[in-house]
Design an enzyme around this catalytic site. Structure first.
Site, short mmCIF file in Angstrom:
data_model
loop_
_atom_site.label_atom_id
_atom_site.label_comp_id
_atom_site.label_asym_id
_atom_site.label_seq_id
_atom_site.Cartn_x
_atom_site.Cartn_y
_atom_site.Cartn_z
N ASP A 28 0.80 -1.22 0.00
CA ASP A 28 0.00 0.00 0.00
C ASP A 28 0.84 1.28 0.00
O ASP A 28 0.39 2.32 0.46
CB ASP A 28 -0.99 0.00 1.17
CG ASP A 28 -0.28 0.03 2.52
OD1 ASP A 28 0.97 -0.02 2.53
OD2 ASP A 28 -0.96 0.10 3.55
N GLU A 29 2.05 1.21 -0.52
CA GLU A 29 2.87 2.42 -0.59
C GLU A 29 3.71 2.42 -1.84
O GLU A 29 4.22 1.37 -2.25
CB GLU A 29 3.83 2.47 0.61
CG GLU A 29 3.32 3.27 1.77
CD GLU A 29 4.43 3.51 2.77
OE1 GLU A 29 4.59 4.66 3.18
OE2 GLU A 29 5.13 2.55 3.10
#
Length: 322
Positions: A28-29
DNA sequence: TCTGGGGTCCTAGGACCC
DNA sequence: TCTGGGGTCCTAGGACCC
């Protein structure tokens, strides 16, 4: 694929439509280099707003964006802006933004390093910057000291790297503190190797180093590793290496108890196919291919190792024909 | 609060080779 | 025969990240 993974892919797809220079950092980054888009698309702040809008409209998720001149500062900015925020750090305001922040914001400062700094009454990034490199090195060692000194001055020359590949793949399983019989540990090990080797084959990777990770009854950790000459994704070969490591560790496990077993495979290679296959096939490669095919069609519970039967929830002992 | 799962990077010692 | 330097690989541990 879980809903989480699917959403992550959709978000990354939106990123890549904005710029090809996307470096995934975790599920998620990501870092995006939008330095070349200013003339065509607009200033970074505008691009960031558009990204947030598109992800909200198309994937229905909030995202946080930090915009800055270096990767490090962009990450700090997004950390400060969380959740669902946008923070732009202008080039002439970098140190004014960074220096009042607590040292824990520095990438690489965890509980241990933070405690060492606290002992010297260093609580902010600015205080780290003022301490000087030599003092930091003597306090934290050469690697960490130089690293933190550079970050505290926002010196981070790393460029956004596209297409970085995973360096290892693993799986682990936490255990209760009650004693565990060697046969039970062996069954858990077999299940872990099975999961990891299948993931490797799906990803088209093979590896040379098998690492056994243990956490003992007192929650201290240890690793044992073994490197083989030829990279493999073959379940049988990887399990043999893992079993050798586990057997050697059994006396210590017996003494101290074990609360976690993990297996990971490192030294990953991109070439799972053995070039000499017609002459020296991997002992289990045909079996793995057959097992993978069945699982692709019927789900991962359709086939399991005999050693695991009756141990995994939902896996029934099959009725054998007379 | 203590104890889930999947990773990365750095350091250091020892073996081995030239 | 011994010593030394330099490089690489393997193993293990530790800290940190999401």
């Amino acid at each position: 694929m879980s809903a989480y993974t699917a959403a992550s892919r959709a978000v990354f797809e939106i990123f890549r439509q904005t710029t090809p220079l996307v470096e995934g950092l975790s599920i998620d980054e990501a870092f995006l280099d939008v330095g070349g888009l200013r003339r065509l698309v607009g200033p970074p702040a505008e691009i960031a707003e558009r990204l947030r809008r598109e992800v909200r409209d198309r994937v229905h998720l909030p995202i946080t964006v930090g915009v800055a001149r270096t990767k490090f500062l962009a990450k700090v900015a997004s950390g400060v802006a969380k959740p669902d925020g946008l923070l732009v750090v202008a080039p002439d305001g970098e140190l004014a933004f960074l220096h009042p922040l607590p040292v824990e914001r520095l990438w690489g400062v965890g509980p241990v390093t933070a405690a060492k700094l606290r002992e010297r009454r260093i609580r902010t990034v600015g205080e780290v910057a003022r301490l000087g490199e030599a003092a930091l090195v003597s306090l934290l060692g050469a690697g960490t000291g130089r690293h933190l000194h550079a970050l505290a001055h926002n010196r981070d020359p790393r460029a956004v790297q596209v297409g970085r590949r995973r360096a290892s793949m693993g799986a682990q399983h936490a255990l209760s503190r009650t004693p565990h019989a060697p046969t039970e540990l062996d069954a858990i090990l077999a299940g872990l190797v099975d999961r990891v080797s299948r993931r490797m084959r799906t990803a088209g990777r093979s590896g040379r180093t098998v690492v056994l990770r243990l956490r003992f009854g007192d929650y201290t950790r240890a690793t044992r590793s073994h490197t083989v000459g030829k990279a493999t994704a073959d379940t049988t070969s990887l399990l043999a290496a893992a079993r050798t490591l586990l057997r050697a560790a059994l006396p210590e496990i017996d003494r101290r108890g074990v609360t976690l077993i993990g297996v990971s495979v490192g030294n990953l290679d991109d070439n799972p196919v053995q070039p000499e296959l017609p002459f020296q096939p991997d002992p289990g490669s045909d079996l793995d291919a057959a097992v993978d095919a069945v699982r692709d069609r019927f789900g991962s519970a359709a086939l399991t190792r005999a050693v695991l039967l009756g141990r995994e929830p939902g896996v029934e002992m099959p009725l054998l024909p007379d």
